[in-house]
Scaffold this active site. Structure first.
Site, mmCIF file in Angstrom:
data_model
loop_
_atom_site.group_PDB
_atom_site.id
_atom_site.type_symbol
_atom_site.label_atom_id
_atom_site.label_comp_id
_atom_site.label_asym_id
_atom_site.label_seq_id
_atom_site.Cartn_x
_atom_site.Cartn_y
_atom_site.Cartn_z
ATOM 1 N N ASP A 1 0.815 -1.221 0.000
ATOM 2 C CA ASP A 1 0.000 0.000 0.000
ATOM 3 C C ASP A 1 0.847 1.269 0.000
ATOM 4 O OD1 ASP A 1 -2.501 1.269 0.027
ATOM 5 O OD2 ASP A 1 -2.442 1.530 2.194
ATOM 6 N N HIS B 1 3.814 4.506 5.962
ATOM 7 C CA HIS B 1 3.333 5.116 4.723
ATOM 8 C C HIS B 1 2.044 5.925 4.856
ATOM 9 C CE1 HIS B 1 1.304 1.087 4.576
ATOM 10 N NE2 HIS B 1 0.282 1.823 4.160
#
Length: 1003
Positions: free
Chosen positions: A358, A561
């Site tokens: 992701d 992230h």
């Protein structure tokens, strides 16, 4: 051939829901008491909250409120010989605990903001414990959060259900039989015999089922079993399936909630493993395991047992699933150092894959970093989100900046939340770009992002899909086994060279500017500290290894992230900015301690003499710069990775040949001219004889654009909307020692901006020292510099090197790069000259034609409210130069902006015989010594170097200390071979962009 009508087909599809409704029959409600709090409490303090009594329909909290629910009841007599369960839904996430405070099973609300096309996120069925079966008494404690998997308040935080119920196992089995064939029918060719048989079986089963008594259910299952027993005889493709729960360590919830998400998810996995012997599960992120170890030690012990049994896979060698655009190269290496070390020490296993399903694009430096950290395989799916071009491969070799290749696999289903049904498998087969050369693809099944993981429904489906005719066979196995199999056909796979640019989420290069600034500062200050601590260690100081490891791990956590890129909720940033400030203060204090230790001359390495000032250079080339001390201005010429001592008599008090006027700054190398509105209209390089600013243009424009995107995305057409600019309110010019300064004050809307434009004697670097008090909504602040330079490419600083990117839109791939990520500089050069923009904490750029456009601030409102509202300080610089960026020293100038000389006036170091010393030096035109640190294990010294210009290079590594032994190692500091060395020097050879790690034993 008989065909069913569309209405009949729709009835057959909907009938699965009719079956599902018959599985559970509520019998009697449970008693509900709760102890509510704003923040979570541990099990041993569970009754400290406000005590309340609840019933279904009652509101128990607002978003992220917490409650320990005490659930009691008596199993009815007519349920005791039946399969009795509890149906519990608090419209929030919850975890059942045993009487010793250990997590047993996660529960999740059925209502959710999760995408239901990927499956049902709810986990509301709780099996009775053995004690409850024997005594008929229900007595359980449940820790709950008033939020769904995505941090959303569902149904106003009201209790949905808390019942004792009976489960009809035969209807439950019937439901999964029917559901599987129904979805199989939906992916089959309507003209195929398989479709005809499957649809006929569904119809006839539907016709049978009226009262749902045991006989009807058995007859219907017998019909469906014939279709489920049909096998695929000689498949061309097999699907490797592994249970998964992608878990964002923070996002739409605070970090503290992730601790509890892990307990819910992992306890559910263990519960299901006891019921489904073939269930294989995997999870990444050692940070997550560390939290579970700290908070839930019993749960952690059970996980370790399943890892040892071969049921639970450790995935991904990084400490967290880190962003890879924004962190430094050394940070990415430390992600692997700490991640792989954790797995080895805790589980005795080496993880050889990078697991980033992701992450918002992947740096061209990453393949070499992976390989030097012992990682051979890479898995993602994020490039399927591209908004312009379809990424052409699923199994491929990704070749990075230096040509290093890693075997990579993108999930063909294009999700890590597979519902493990026939449509998922059919989509994988249909999409798989390499199915002509590979007979295997990977599928990750389970509920992710907010955790939760697989439910019983995933495993029931997979039981029926092992080898079902009409679909590729599915096998539950570790991804490591999948990659080993994939590697067997490696000669047939395509290649992709360079970065893996995600054509989406480009706003993450800029969003949450303060987080990015602190990350940059801590990366660099940790670098300085490690170098100085290593040198001080040779002087008898105790290297703070344990504390440095702790600081690094926290910095790496915030590189997750959805934290560093700016895409989390406001509370995440409120909390991590507070921690950043404390970490930075601690690093600075440890640095002062190391410098003080050096001044004490404990073991006589330096000749004792009296000095007033010591200036340290932590970069690997000689520097000559002006520094301001408490005594005045000093021209400090300092050796590579060393120091020089000065006396007060060397302070320079003379005047300098500088001009500073409201429309003019000038030194002996550069003349700057400004327009009435404060913009830069001329930057004439007197040394090279060229004008840097394109004719008729203005630089440093301070443009404000409407920005209706969220934290992830900048709208593609923002430049087509009218832009505005900060308005110059006042300007004043002054001289300060060797610096000519033009101070300009601007306003826009509710915001103020002050810039000190600084030109220094002997330097071409023009600094724009900027302070902004920003109070805009849905706006973006950018500045651009139209350059009098011609090139089809710009060169962007990335980890351990630089990357050329197009400044044109010839192809759709070029056009999609409307915003790119760069670290400390971007340069545009032609053969004889060029110019660069340097920065100390910015990453987002638009590059088109001869214009470098840098993104400074974004004020988005989702998911972080009031993003970037408040005060900011940062510096960007314009650097004209002769020749290309290497001849112009662009990379060196950018590093010097980011790593200023360290002035030590309080405890100046005793001098060496020459009053100057280089502790480590790399004699090379292009090799850079990036890191000096103590080895993770032992007292050796580790050096990290890289070739910085894309060419072969010979280098001499010199040390001020006697070298007893030297080894070439990987980035994990494992020895590869011994190096020949003289007493204080090692000869090295570099291939283009090569990273080397050297370990030294010093005498």
């Amino acid at each position: 051939m008989f065909r069913f009508s569309e209405k009949q087909i729709e009835m057959m599809i909907q009938f699965a829901d009719d079956i599902k409704e018959k599985i559970y029959t509520p019998k009697t409600p449970l008693n509900i008491e709760g102890y509510t709090t704003k923040e979570p409490l541990p099990f041993d303090r569970k009754t400290e909250g406000e005590k309340k009594t609840f019933k279904p329909g009652d509101k128990w909290g607002d978003v992220f409120d917490c409650c320990w629910f005490h659930i009691t009841g008596d199993v009815p007599e007519d349920c005791k010989d039946k399969h009795t369960v509890l149906l519990i839904d608090f419209n929030g996430e919850a975890c059942v605990f045993d009487n010793h405070g250990n997590p047993q099973r996660g529960l999740t609300n059925g209502s959710s903001s999760f995408c239901f096309s990927l499956g049902q996120p709810g986990k509301r069925v709780l099996q009775l414990s053995n004690d409850a079966k024997q005594t008929g008494k229900i007595d359980i404690w449940i820790d709950a959060g008033c939020n769904d998997l995505f941090g959303t308040l569902c149904k106003d935080g009201r209790i949905e259900q808390a019942d004792i119920a009976v489960c009809r196992d035969d209807i439950r089995d019937l439901y999964y039989d029917y559901w599987t064939i129904r979805e199989l029918m939906q992916v089959l060719d309507k003209d195929s015999a398989r479709y005809a048989r499957a649809s006929r079986a569904l119809y006839e089963a539907m016709v049978i089922l009226h009262n749902f008594d045991e006989d009807e259910v058995k007859r219907a299952r017998d019909l469906l079993s014939k279709e489920l027993s049909r096998k695929s005889l000689d498949p061309c493709l097999k699907v490797s399936a592994v249970g998964h729960a992608h878990m964002d360590l923070a996002w739409l919830w605070p970090i503290r909630e992730t601790f509890r998400k892990a307990a819910r998810t992992f306890s559910t996995v263990l519960d299901l493993m006891g019921r489904y012997p073939e269930y294989i599960f995997g999870a990444s992120q050692p940070q997550l395991y560390q939290w579970v170890k700290d908070e839930y030690p019993n749960l952690y012990s059970k996980i370790k047992e399943k890892v040892a049994e071969g049921r639970w896979e450790l995935q991904g060698g990084m400490w967290v699933e880190s962003d890879t655009n924004l962190p430094s190269g050394e940070s990415l290496i430390r992600q692997f150092v700490y991640g792989k070390t954790f797995y080895r020490e805790e589980f005795g296993l080496d993880v050889r894959n990078l697991w980033l399903p992701d992450v918002f694009g992947y740096s061209a430096s990453l393949p070499q970093i992976m390989k030097t950290c012992g990682v051979d395989y890479f898995m993602t799916q994020k490039l399927s989100w591209n908004d312009t071009n379809k990424f052409p491969h699923h199994t491929f070799y990704w070749k990075g900046l230096d040509g290093t290749a890693v075997l990579s696999h993108m999930l063909p289903e294009e999700t890590y939340n597979s519902n493990a049904g026939p449509q998922s498998i059919a989509k994988s087969e249909k999409n798989y770009a390499q199915k002509a050369v590979s007979d295997r693809c990977l599928m990750l099944f389970g509920i992710g992002d907010g955790g939760g993981g697989p439910g019983a429904e995933h495993l029931e489906k997979l039981k029926r899909l092992k080898n079902l005719s009409g679909l590729p066979p599915v096998k539950q196995e570790f991804s490591s086994d999948f990659f080993e199999h994939l590697n067997q056909d490696s000669a047939n796979y395509p290649q992709w060279h360079g970065e893996l640019y995600l054509e989406k989420h480009r706003g993450t290069y800029t969003s949450q500017a303060e987080t990015k600034k602190y990350n940059r500062m801590l990366e660099l200050r940790l670098r300085d500290l490690e170098f100085l601590a290593t040198v001080a260690m040779q002087n008898g100081w105790d290297y703070p290894q344990e504390r440095l490891d702790e600081i690094w791990k926290e910095v790496l956590l915030y590189q997750f992230h959805d934290i560093l890129p700016g895409s989390s909720m406001k509370r995440v940033y409120d909390e991590c900015l507070e921690r950043y400030e404390l970490l930075l203060q601690e690093v600075q204090q440890l640095t002062r301690d190391a410098l003080k230790s050096l001044s004490e001359n404990k073991n006589g390495r330096f000749d004792a003499s009296s000095n007033d000032i010591a200036v340290f250079n932590t970069l690997s080339w000689k520097r000559s710069e002006w520094v301001q001390t408490k005594y005045g201005w000093l021209k400090a010429e300092v050796e590579p990775m060393g120091f020089r001592c000065f006396k007060k008599s060397e302070i320079i008090e003379e005047s300098f040949p500088l001009k500073a006027e409201r429309k003019l700054l000038e030194n002996e190398l550069i003349r700057l001219e400004f327009s009435e509105d404060g913009r830069l209209i001329s930057a004439y390089d007197k040394q090279a004889g060229f004008e840097t600013i394109h004719e008729g243009s203005k630089g440093n424009t301070l443009d404000v654009y409407t920005d209706n995107g969220d934290a992830w995305d900048i709208l593609e057409d923002y430049q087509k909307l009218p832009s505005e600019s900060f308005k110059l309110e006042s300007s004043s010019a002054s001289l300060s020692g060797p610096k000519a300064i033009l101070e300009q004050t601007y306003s826009y809307g509710n915001s103020k901006l002050t810039q000190k434009i600084v030109l220094t004697h002997g330097s071409k670097r023009i600094d724009f020292n900027t302070e902004v008090d920003w109070h805009e909504n849905s706006k973006m602040l950018r500045t651009k510099f139209p350059l009098n330079v011609f090139s089809h490419f710009a060169t962007c600083d990335i980890q351990f090197g630089n990357l050329r990117r197009p400044t044109h839109t010839n192809t759709s791939w070029d056009k999609a790069m409307l915003e790119v990520c760069a670290h400390k500089f971007v340069d545009i050069s032609q053969k004889d000259r060029g110019a660069a923009i340097l920065n100390d904490c910015k990453y987002g750029y638009n590059l088109f034609g001869n214009v470098i456009d840098i993104n400074l601030l974004r004020s988005t409102s989702f998911p972080g409210k009031e993003a970037d509202q408040g005060k900011h300080s940062f510096t960007y610089s314009l650097l004209p130069h002769k020749g290309n960026l290497i001849q112009g020293g662009v990379a060196e100038a950018a590093s010097e902006l980011n790593s200023p000389l360290i002035i030590n006036e309080d405890c100046p170091i005793p001098s060496a015989s020459s009053n100057s010393l280089s502790f480590f030096d790399i004699e090379s035109e292009t090799a850079v010594l990036e890191t000096v640190k103590k080895a993770q294990e032992g007292s050796e010294v580790v050096l990290r170097l890289y070739e910085s210009a894309g060419g072969s290079s010979e280098a001499k590594l010199k040390s001020a200390f006697e070298i007893e032994n030297a080894w070439l190692t990987n980035a994990l500091e494992e020895e590869i071979c011994e190096l020949k060395s003289s007493s204080k020097m090692i000869n090295l050879s570099f291939r283009p962009w090569e990273i080397k790690t050297i370990k030294l034993k010093l005498e």
